[in-house]
Design a protein around this motif. Structure first.
Motif, short mmCIF file in Angstrom:
data_model
loop_
_atom_site.label_atom_id
_atom_site.label_comp_id
_atom_site.label_asym_id
_atom_site.label_seq_id
_atom_site.Cartn_x
_atom_site.Cartn_y
_atom_site.Cartn_z
N GLY A 1 18.78 -4.07 13.64
CA GLY A 1 19.22 -5.16 13.34
C GLY A 1 18.31 -5.94 12.28
N LYS A 2 17.43 -5.27 11.67
CA LYS A 2 16.53 -5.99 10.88
C LYS A 2 16.64 -5.66 9.52
CE LYS A 2 14.25 -7.86 14.12
NZ LYS A 2 14.28 -9.20 14.28
N SER B 1 2.66 4.25 16.96
CA SER B 1 4.07 4.35 16.40
C SER B 1 4.67 3.09 15.79
CB SER B 1 5.13 5.12 17.22
OG SER B 1 6.35 5.18 16.59
N ASN B 2 4.72 3.06 14.59
CA ASN B 2 5.72 1.74 13.90
C ASN B 2 7.12 1.81 14.31
OD1 ASN B 2 3.15 0.92 12.74
ND2 ASN B 2 3.80 1.77 10.66
N LEU B 3 7.59 3.00 14.80
CA LEU B 3 9.20 3.02 15.00
C LEU B 3 9.40 2.07 16.21
CD1 LEU B 3 9.88 6.69 14.47
CD2 LEU B 3 9.91 5.00 12.99
N LYS B 4 8.34 2.12 17.22
CA LYS B 4 8.78 1.41 18.38
C LYS B 4 8.45 -0.02 18.14
CE LYS B 4 6.94 5.52 21.06
NZ LYS B 4 8.47 5.92 21.35
N LEU B 5 8.22 -0.41 17.17
CA LEU B 5 7.75 -1.90 16.79
C LEU B 5 8.90 -2.57 15.93
CD1 LEU B 5 3.96 -1.73 16.34
CD2 LEU B 5 5.22 -2.43 18.28
N ALA B 6 9.87 -1.83 15.59
CA ALA B 6 10.66 -2.30 14.40
C ALA B 6 11.54 -3.56 14.72
CB ALA B 6 12.04 -1.19 14.28
N ASP B 7 11.91 -4.16 15.93
CA ASP B 7 12.37 -4.95 16.43
C ASP B 7 11.64 -6.45 16.13
OD1 ASP B 7 10.60 -4.55 18.33
OD2 ASP B 7 11.94 -5.17 19.93
N GLY C 1 0.85 -1.21 0.12
CA GLY C 1 -0.13 0.16 -0.02
C GLY C 1 0.91 1.21 -0.03
N GLY C 2 0.29 2.27 -0.36
CA GLY C 2 0.83 3.61 -0.37
C GLY C 2 0.41 4.66 0.62
N SER C 3 0.92 5.69 1.02
CA SER C 3 0.57 6.56 1.90
C SER C 3 0.02 6.11 3.39
CB SER C 3 -0.50 7.38 1.41
OG SER C 3 -0.72 8.45 2.02
N TRP C 4 -1.30 6.23 3.71
CA TRP C 4 -1.73 5.51 4.95
C TRP C 4 -1.46 4.04 4.64
CZ3 TRP C 4 -1.14 7.86 8.79
CH2 TRP C 4 -1.55 9.10 9.23
N GLY C 5 -1.75 3.57 3.38
CA GLY C 5 -1.46 1.92 3.04
C GLY C 5 -0.14 1.55 3.50
N GLY C 6 0.73 2.52 3.07
CA GLY C 6 2.15 2.18 3.38
C GLY C 6 2.45 2.17 5.10
N TYR C 7 1.84 2.83 5.68
CA TYR C 7 1.87 2.78 6.85
C TYR C 7 1.30 1.42 7.58
CZ TYR C 7 0.16 3.50 11.89
OH TYR C 7 -0.04 3.45 13.40
N MET C 8 0.03 1.21 7.10
CA MET C 8 -0.73 -0.02 7.60
C MET C 8 0.21 -1.48 7.00
SD MET C 8 -3.17 0.76 9.06
CE MET C 8 -4.31 2.22 9.16
N THR C 9 0.74 -1.17 5.87
CA THR C 9 1.72 -2.23 5.34
C THR C 9 2.91 -2.63 6.44
OG1 THR C 9 1.14 -2.05 2.98
CG2 THR C 9 3.24 -2.98 3.66
N VAL C 10 3.58 -1.68 6.75
CA VAL C 10 4.67 -1.75 7.73
C VAL C 10 4.08 -2.37 8.96
CG1 VAL C 10 6.34 -0.58 9.17
CG2 VAL C 10 6.21 0.05 6.73
N ARG C 11 2.99 -1.94 9.71
CA ARG C 11 2.38 -2.19 10.94
C ARG C 11 1.98 -3.79 10.80
NH1 ARG C 11 1.44 0.66 15.07
NH2 ARG C 11 0.36 0.05 16.67
N ALA C 12 1.24 -4.21 9.53
CA ALA C 12 1.02 -5.39 9.49
C ALA C 12 2.21 -6.54 9.49
CB ALA C 12 0.36 -5.61 8.07
N MET C 13 3.16 -6.06 8.88
CA MET C 13 4.50 -6.85 8.86
C MET C 13 5.07 -7.11 10.23
SD MET C 13 5.29 -7.92 5.94
CE MET C 13 6.94 -8.38 6.12
N LEU C 14 4.78 -5.68 11.14
CA LEU C 14 5.59 -5.99 12.50
C LEU C 14 4.59 -6.40 13.56
CD1 LEU C 14 6.80 -2.15 12.55
CD2 LEU C 14 8.03 -4.31 12.04
N LEU C 15 3.10 -6.44 13.37
CA LEU C 15 2.20 -6.94 14.32
C LEU C 15 1.97 -8.35 14.03
CD1 LEU C 15 -0.15 -3.95 14.76
CD2 LEU C 15 1.60 -4.68 16.49
N TYR C 16 1.71 -8.73 12.80
CA TYR C 16 1.35 -9.90 12.20
C TYR C 16 2.45 -10.74 11.34
CZ TYR C 16 -3.36 -9.02 14.23
OH TYR C 16 -4.14 -8.56 15.11
N PRO C 17 3.79 -11.02 11.76
CA PRO C 17 4.85 -11.59 11.23
C PRO C 17 4.42 -12.99 10.76
CG PRO C 17 5.35 -11.34 13.55
CD PRO C 17 4.10 -10.65 13.44
#
Length: 752
Positions: free
Chosen positions: A708-709, A669-675, A612-628
C-alpha cells in the motif's frame, strides 16, 4: 510524475542570496554545468611514441587551430612536428582546394621511414608527406584498402555497459585476424583480401566458440580460444515492446546459485584446424580465462577461478597435449575479489621479459602488492610492501631490473601516483608530483614517461618525465578561464566517520556557484557503493562530477562518499561487504551526513534526497526503507531489488551463493522491507536491461503496491542498463524535476 508542465518545473529559480547579484534562472546554470567539459580546454594529451622509442607526438588544439606537436628528451618544451602553413599549401596544390579552418585538417598520423615520412588521411584518401621538402604523394588505393583490412573489426558489444566493444584479434604479423560469427564459430579473416577462413564448424546456439579472450601463439601458428556451454544456464526473456507484434529474445542469465556456463579452453592449429582441449577447464562452478602465451610459446597460461572467488589457480598448459600444471594457487578466507577480478584479471600477471619470471599481484598480506615468481611456481619474494594498494603495473624494465606501477600510496585514497621499485624490492620511489589521479604512458625504450593528471579541484596537466621522475618539461596545461569567469566552485574534499565510529570515509561536496553559508540547502546523496568500484570522482572532468555540479546549481548541496566495502583501500576496508551486502553501506552514508551537518549548519537534514543507478539504485531504495527519518526523496534507476534475482558473477564473490549464505541473502532483500517506505520514491528502469533485469523493478513495485505504498515509476522502452539516448535524457530530466518538486531548493531557510 507531477502533471504540471515540465517547463514550469524546470524554470523554478532561487532568489539570489544578498549580494550575489545573479538573477540568471537556476535552470540555465544547471544546463551550463552539464556542458562543463566543453569549457575545459587542453591539458590532456594522447602520446604516440615515435621510432626512437623516447619521443612522442600528440595532436593539440581544436578543429580551428589543430597542430601536431612533438616532445623530445633533449628539448625543454614541445615543438611543432609539422609546419601547418606548408602542409596546408601542399594540400591545396595537390587537391585544388584550400583546407577548411586554419589548422591541420587531420589529427592522426603514421610515421614511416624512420620518421621522415608522415602519412595521414584527408578528403577520403591517404597521403604521404616527406618532411625533408614537404612533397606530397597520394597513397595507392590498394595500399590504403589493405591498411583498412588490417584494422580489427567489431564483433559485438562489451561484457557490461560502458565496456569497449569486442574486436577481432590480429595475429602477431597482422595478416590474419581471429573472430567469431553469429553461429558461434571461430574464423580467420585474411587482411590481404578480406577472405574468411573457417576455423571451427561445430559451434551452435548456447554452445558457442568465442574470440574475445582468444590469444595467438608468438609464432602465429596457433590460437587459444574458449568455448562456452550455456545449455544448462537459465534464460532471461527480453521483450521488444515497440514492434507491431512484440518480439522476445532470450539471454543466458545465471542468477545467484544457478548453473554457470561451462567454459573450456582449446588450442587450435591455424593451418590444419587440429584442436587440443586443455585439461582442467570446462568444469562446473568455475570461471576460466586465457591469460595468453608464455614468451617463446612453450605453454598457454590460463586462470581458473571458483565461483565464490575464494580460490584462483594459475595454470600452464602444454599446447600440443593439453596437459596442465598448477603454477600457483591463490586463496582467501573471504574473497580474492568480486566482479572487479573478472573485469581486470589481466592486471594480476605481468611477464618480466626474460621468459623465466613474472610479477603476480596479490592481497595476501591485506594490501594489493606485487610478488616475483618464476614459472616453476616458486615465489622469489615480495617486490612491494606497506599499507597501500598497488593499482596496476605500467611498465617493466627487464634490463634495469625495475618495475613501474601506479598505487594509492598517499593518505588520501583519491591520489593515484606512479612509483618505481627494483624487482628485488629496493629503490622504492614516487615518480610523479601534483595532486590527483595520474594516467601514465611509458616510452617503449623505458627511459621516459608521459603523465596526465588532474583532481576534482585541479584541471588537467600533462608532463614529460625521465624514468627516475625528473621533470623534462610541461607538455600541456588546461585553460579554465571560461569556468572561472562563471564563478565555478570546485568541490570540497571531506573526511567523515563511518558507522563504526572509527573508519575514515573520504568524499566530496558540490555547492552552487553562488553558495551562501548563511542559508540552508537541501542535500542530495549520490550513492553507488557497489563493492567493485570506487565512486567518488578522482579527476577534473568526470561524468559524476558534472551531474553533481549541475544539480547543485539548482540549489542543492550534493554529496558523494565511498563507504566501507568499496575497493582501493585495502582488504579489511573491502571485506566489510563479505556475506553482508546491504548492511553497512547506507549506515556509512548516514553517518557521514550527520557528521558533515554537525560542522556545516548550511546542510538541511530535513530535506535530504538520495539517488543512484544499478547498485546505486539498490542502495537508494534501501536507504529510503531503512532510514525514512533521514531520506525524504529518492530516485532509483536500473536497481536490483533482491540478490537472489541478480546475475551470479557480480554478487557471489562478496556474498557466496544463496546455499552457503541464506541469511545474508534474506537480510539483503529490499522486497521484504517494502512496508517501511514513508518518503517519495521514483523507480526508473529500461525494458531491455540485461545487467540488472527489468523484472527486478517490477518485483519491487509489486511489493510496494502490496504494502500500500505510493511511489512513482518510469519505464523506458527498449533502453538498456545505461539508459542511453532519449530515454536517458528523459530520466535525467525526471530526476531533476522530482527533487525540485519534493525537496524545494527554492525555499530560503536561514541558518540559525
Amino acid at each position: 510524475m507531477d502533471p504540471r508542465p515540465a517547463l514550469l518545473l524546470g524554470l523554478l529559480s532561487l532568489a539570489p542570496p544578498p549580494g550575489a547579484g545573479d538573477e540568471t534562472p537556476r535552470l540555465e546554470h544547471y544546463e551550463r554545468a552539464l556542458a562543463f567539459a566543453s569549457r575545459v580546454e587542453g591539458g590532456s594529451v594522447t602520446p604516440h611514441w615515435m621510432p626512437d622509442g623516447e619521443s612522442f607526438w600528440y595532436a593539440a588544439g581544436g578543429l580551428r587551430n589543430r597542430e601536431i606537436r612533438v616532445v623530445r628528451p633533449e628539448a625543454a618544451a614541445s615543438a611543432p612536428l609539422l609546419d601547418v602553413a606548408r602542409v596546408r599549401a601542399a594540400l591545396a596544390a595537390a587537391t585544388g582546394r584550400e583546407p577548411r579552418q586554419e589548422g591541420l585538417p587531420f589529427a592522426e598520423i603514421d610515421l614511416r621511414d624512420g620518421g621522415e615520412v608522415v602519412r595521414f588521411a584527408y578528403r577520403g584518401a591517404e597521403w604521404d608527406l616527406r618532411l625533408a621538402d614537404y612533397s606530397l604523394a597520394k597513397v595507392a588505393e590498394e595500399e590504403t584498402a589493405r591498411a583498412r583490412r588490417r584494422a580489427p573489426q567489431r564483433l559485438r558489444a562489451g561484457f557490461t555497459v560502458g565496456d569497449p566493444p569486442i574486436l577481432e584479434i590480429p595475429a602477431p604479423d597482422g595478416e590474419l585476424l581471429l573472430g567469431a560469427d553469429e553461429e558461434g564459430n571461430l574464423g580467420l579473416r585474411r587482411a590481404a583480401d578480406d577472405a574468411r577462413i573457417p576455423l571451427t564448424a561445430d559451434g551452435e546456439e548456447r554452445w558457442a566458440w568465442g574470440a574475445e579472450e582468444g590469444a595467438w601463439s608468438p609464432d602465429g601458428k596457433r590460437v587459444a580460444a574458449m568455448r562456452s556451454d550455456e545449455r544448462g544456464v537459465p534464460l532471461l526473456p527480453v521483450v521488444d515492446w515497440l514492434r507491431t507484434t512484440e518480439e522476445v529474445e532470450f539471454h543466458p542469465y545465471p542468477r545467484a546459485g544457478q548453473p554457470l556456463p561451462l567454459v573450456s579452453v582449446h588450442v587450435i592449429e591455424v593451418e590444419s584446424g587440429r584442436r587440443v582441449a586443455i585439461e582442467g577447464t570446462g568444469r562446473p562452478d568455475e570461471y576460466a580465462v586465457v591469460w595468453g602465451w608464455r614468451i617463446g610459446g612453450a605453454e598457454v597460461v590460463i586462470g581458473r577461478l571458483h565461483r565464490e572467488f575464494q580460490k584462483l589457480e594459475l595454470l600452464a598448459a602444454d599446447p600440443t597435449t593439453g596437459t596442465t600444471r598448477i603454477v600457483l594457487t591463490e586463496t582467501a578466507d573471504t574473497f580474492l575479489g568480486g566482479l572487479e577480478l573478472l573485469l581486470e584479471w589481466r592486471r594480476l600477471l605481468t611477464e618480466v621479459g626474460d621468459g623465466e619470471r613474472f610479477l603476480w599481484m596479490s592481497e595476501r598480506d591485506g594490501w594489493r602488492h606485487l610478488y616475483l615468481y618464476d614459472w616453476t611456481g616458486r615465489c622469489l619474494g615480495p617486490v612491494t610492501s606497506g599499507e597501500f594498494p598497488v593499482v596496476q603495473v605500467v611498465a617493466v624494465d627487464g634490463k634495469a631490473g625495475r618495475v613501474f606501477f601506479t598505487a594509492h600510496g598517499e593518505p588520501d585514497p583519491g591520489e593515484t601516483h606512479l612509483y618505481g621499485v627494483g624487482l628485488d624490492g629496493t629503490g622504492f620511489a614516487r615518480l610523479t608530483e601534483g595532486s590527483g589521479e595520474h594516467a601514465i604512458s611509458f616510452s617503449p625504450g623505458r627511459g621516459h614517461f608521459a603523465d596526465t593528471f588532474s583532481s576534482p579541484q585541479t584541471p588537467p596537466r600533462t608532463e614529460y618525465r625521465r624514468a627516475d621522475g625528473a621533470l623534462v618539461c610541461t607538455v600541456a596545461a588546461a585553460d579554465i578561464h571560461a569556468l572561472t569567469n562563471e564563478r565555478w566552485m570546485p568541490p570540497e574534499k571531506f573526511v567523515a566517520p563511518a558507522a563504526d565510529g572509527v573508519t575514515e570515509l573520504h568524499g566530496l561536496l558540490y555547492k552552487p556557484h553562488d553558495f551562501d553559508p548563511g542559508r540552508k540547502y537541501p542535500v542530495l546523496d549520490n550513492i553507488y557503493n557497489g563493492p567493485f568500484v570506487a565512486w567518488v570522482p578522482r579527476t577534473f572532468v568526470d561524468g559524476r562530477s558534472i551531474q553533481a555540479q549541475a544539480l547543485a546549481e539548482l540549489g542543492f548541496v550534493v554529496l558523494l562518499v565511498d563507504g566501507r566495502g568499496t575497493p582501493g583501500r585495502g582488504k579489511a576496508f573491502q571485506d566489510v561487504v563479505y556475506r553482508s551486502f546491504g548492511q553497512n553501506e547506507v549506515p556509512d552514508h548516514v553517518s557521514a551526513l550527520r557528521a558533515l551537518a554537525a560542522e556545516r549548519p548550511y546542510l538541511d537534514l530535513d530535506r535530504v534526497g538520495i539517488f543512484g543507478g544499478s547498485w546505486g539504485g539498490y542502495m537508494t531504495v534501501r536507504a529510503m526503507l531503512l532510514y525514512p527519518d533521514v531520506y525524504k526523496a529518492g530516485v532509483a534507476a536500473a536497481a536490483v531489488s533482491d540478490l537472489y534475482d541478480h546475475h551470479a558473477s557480480p554478487i557471489e564473490g562478496y556474498m557466496g551463493t544463496p546455499a552457503s549464505n541464506a541469511a545474508g541473502y534474506e537480510t539483503a532483500s529490499n522486497l521484504k522491507l517494502a512496508d517501511r517506505l514513508e518518503g517519495e520514491l521514483l523507480l526508473i528502469h529500461g525494458t531491455s536491461d540485461v545487467n540488472a533485469t527489468f523484472s527486478a523493478t517490477m518485483k519491487m513495485t509489486d511489493a510496494l503496491i502490496r504494502a500500500g505504498k505510493r511511489h512513482d515509476l518510469i519505464v523506458v522502452p527498449a533502453a538498456d542498463h545505461s539508459l542511453s539516448g532519449a530515454g536517458g535524457q528523459y530520466a535525467q530530466q525526471a530526476t531533476r524535476e522530482f527533487f525540485q518538486r519534493h525537496l524545494h531548493p527554492e525555499r530560503i531557510v536561514p541558518v540559525e
